[in-house]
Design a protein around this motif. Sequence first.
Motif, PDB file in Angstrom:
ATOM      1  N   SER A   1     -76.266   3.509-106.956  1.00  0.00           N
ATOM      2  CA  SER A   1     -76.541   3.798-108.356  1.00  0.00           C
ATOM      3  C   SER A   1     -77.895   4.466-108.501  1.00  0.00           C
ATOM      4  N   THR A   2     -78.840   4.047-107.641  1.00  0.00           N
ATOM      5  CA  THR A   2     -80.140   4.710-107.641  1.00  0.00           C
ATOM      6  C   THR A   2     -79.997   6.144-107.175  1.00  0.00           C
TER       7      THR A   2
ATOM      8  N   ASN B   1     -77.403   7.999-107.441  1.00  0.00           N
ATOM      9  CA  ASN B   1     -76.704   8.783-108.446  1.00  0.00           C
ATOM     10  C   ASN B   1     -77.652   9.289-109.521  1.00  0.00           C
ATOM     11  N   LEU B   2     -78.855   8.741-109.545  1.00  0.00           N
ATOM     12  CA  LEU B   2     -79.867   9.207-110.485  1.00  0.00           C
ATOM     13  C   LEU B   2     -80.676  10.361-109.908  1.00  0.00           C
ATOM     14  N   THR B   3     -80.233  10.894-108.780  1.00  0.00           N
ATOM     15  CA  THR B   3     -80.975  11.942-108.088  1.00  0.00           C
ATOM     16  C   THR B   3     -80.293  13.295-108.268  1.00  0.00           C
TER      17      THR B   3
ATOM     18  N   TYR C   1     -85.463  12.958-109.268  1.00  0.00           N
ATOM     19  CA  TYR C   1     -84.630  12.289-110.263  1.00  0.00           C
ATOM     20  C   TYR C   1     -84.029  13.295-111.249  1.00  0.00           C
ATOM     21  N   ASN C   2     -82.913  12.873-111.890  1.00  0.00           N
ATOM     22  CA  ASN C   2     -82.265  13.722-112.884  1.00  0.00           C
ATOM     23  C   ASN C   2     -82.386  13.109-114.277  1.00  0.00           C
TER      24      ASN C   2
ATOM     25  N   LYS D   1     -80.316  11.379-115.933  1.00  0.00           N
ATOM     26  CA  LYS D   1     -79.819  10.006-116.018  1.00  0.00           C
ATOM     27  C   LYS D   1     -80.954   9.006-115.804  1.00  0.00           C
ATOM     28  N   LYS D   2     -81.822   9.323-114.864  1.00  0.00           N
ATOM     29  CA  LYS D   2     -82.972   8.449-114.620  1.00  0.00           C
ATOM     30  C   LYS D   2     -83.887   8.430-115.837  1.00  0.00           C
TER      31      LYS D   2
ATOM     32  N   GLN E   1     -82.437   6.214-118.356  1.00  0.00           N
ATOM     33  CA  GLN E   1     -82.611   4.815-117.950  1.00  0.00           C
ATOM     34  C   GLN E   1     -84.010   4.320-118.300  1.00  0.00           C
TER      35      GLN E   1
ATOM     36  N   TYR F   1     -92.906   9.303-111.424  1.00  0.00           N
ATOM     37  CA  TYR F   1     -91.538   9.821-111.442  1.00  0.00           C
ATOM     38  C   TYR F   1     -91.553  11.335-111.601  1.00  0.00           C
TER      39      TYR F   1
ATOM     40  N   ILE G   1     -88.855  14.342-112.350  1.00  0.00           N
ATOM     41  CA  ILE G   1     -87.511  14.460-112.906  1.00  0.00           C
ATOM     42  C   ILE G   1     -87.205  15.936-113.151  1.00  0.00           C
TER      43      ILE G   1
END
Length: 654
Positions: A479-480, A482-484, A491-492, A494-495, A498, A554, A556
């Motif tokens: 799941s982590t 998938n945030l990439t 990160y994308n 989605k992150k 979140q 982070y 992104i």
Amino acid sequence: MNKDIKFYIALGGFFFMLVLAIMWAGNEYNASNPKETLFYHAMSSFQETNGPWVRHPNLVFHSGSAENVFLQGMDRWAAGDYQGAKVLFDKCLTLNRIDLALPIYAYYYINDCIYQQQGIGDKTAINNALLFISQYPPAANNTDLLWSMINTLIPNTEDFQQGINVLSGYLNIARNLELHTSVWILNTIAMLEYNSGDYAKSIRKFYDVEMMLENQPMTPEIQDELLFAREYIANTQLFLEDYQSAADLYQQLVDSVPPEGPFNHYNCYLNLASCYLELEQIAKARETIDELYQYLPRIELEDKQEIIIAIQDMWTNISLAEGNVDQARLHLQEMERYYQEHTNNVFLNGQQLYLITKGKYLITQRQYEAAQVILEDLSSQSLSYNLKKEVLELLVKIYQQTNEADKLLQAYSQSLDLNNSFIQTIQRAYLEFSQYYRENSKLKKYNAQLKQTNVIVVLGIVIVSCSLIIISVLLKFLSTKNLTDQLTGVYNRKKLNQLARIYRRKGTPELFSVIMLDIDYFKLYNDTYGHVAGDMTLKQVAQMLSASVRHNDYVIRYGGEEFLVLLNKVNYQVAQSICQRIHRQLDILAIPHSASKVSDHVTVSVGMCHQQNAAADSLDKLIQQADQCLYQSKEAGRNRTTSYEGTTIIHKKK
């Protein structure tokens, strides 16, 4: 009647003699299959003491016997004549022998001779030895004998599969295995799978071991194996960079096992301290290592010095984190003295860890050239994922300081490739676990339909539950991932969503900055160089951003050529310096951009918003303010930073 009586007496006598014959044959069988022969006892005692070879005075055989030829081979072996010894060991296998243990040691030392000459053992010789060991009860549970042979097959991580195959074969053919031995074999196979990157099979076996030992009496040997399995489950959490979960598991192990426990117990202390360092809980890291050091005088271990050196390594890293460079240097000197006299341990990776730590120290002293030599040599070696990642991160720091653009770009690319490879490995592991779960679900349904015993049903439920636990661990990690962003590795959105949900509940932290940046004239870049080159540039910029910020920040990909950077626990001046660092690193990279209207290479426009007080503004509002500053940077001519602090807007050219 007399004839009948005589007949029955004769028949009874026959059966009586038959019983006597069977009893005599049984005694003869037991005599030829003793619990432990003198030959086996003498050879196993020699290996346990690990001293110089001396013939046991009671091992006397006639000159032409297989046993005597073997002993002649041992004399050659002790003198270092491995080729001559092997000839004699081969010869003794062709002669008549008295002792059942002879083939075990003949094949054992044939393998050792090959290992001494070629640097790797012989799988055929080992399999032959294991075949005879499996049929000889005194040796079947001799795990030291098993490991010493397997260890010759795995001098490098690429050879671990050979050890796995041999041990798996032995587990299938061996008789009279004790529970401790079976569990030891499973743990060893799982450890080799873990070290070779086959994480799905590895963690499944460790959980199987936990289930096998759940209700067993806790003898010291069983407790050692249970601890070993649980430690590797914690290692998986550490490997997946879930440092808090790993720390919790290690702490449970440290609290549940007495200080005088086995060697791997001390690895729990070391890894627990590593987790605390990653979590920036430096005081806890030092407390953990100091506690471990206090226990050492109370135990006796062959590898105690290796543990002390590992403690020195942790003390060095803790001292560097505390800013105590002089103390770090003293610990490094202790390690250097040790490794000048000792070779590396393949599973502890002790010397590799020491060299990485030395590289960190040299970087703090600005001795970039010396650090670069050490780390570049390390990067060419076979390293685990975590060590390789750390080495590349340190090399990026060096290349940034030495302005070596080509090497910096190469290190960025290697980091991205490593990360992508790791993601693929975890995805494969997840797919294997999914298949494992489906198979066990089918088994459970099949058992229910046949109305088999409750024991089998419960076993099926336990297996499925175990699978679910393992899958949940990997799902958490996936799941982590998938945030990439798949292209850039950062990160994308989605992150970002979140984080926004978290900040809505808890509020944005104090000393918090938001940086938004956009690659200047990126559409013209794509038109000039093509979209493939454009994708490569996006990757390079993303890698540069990741290397320019700290581990708790982070990066992104906000969309297209726009990136967002969230800086935690940072004052305004540091946030400004990070913006300027981004501009400098792009100048060093010097990615050609002939269509740009502000430079001959790729540049960025930056907008930065800083918040001093906690929860003063929402994350959405901070992003909006950073976006306004980015717009003003573009309006002012691009390739610059515009900052927003409170009500003040500051323009600063790069």
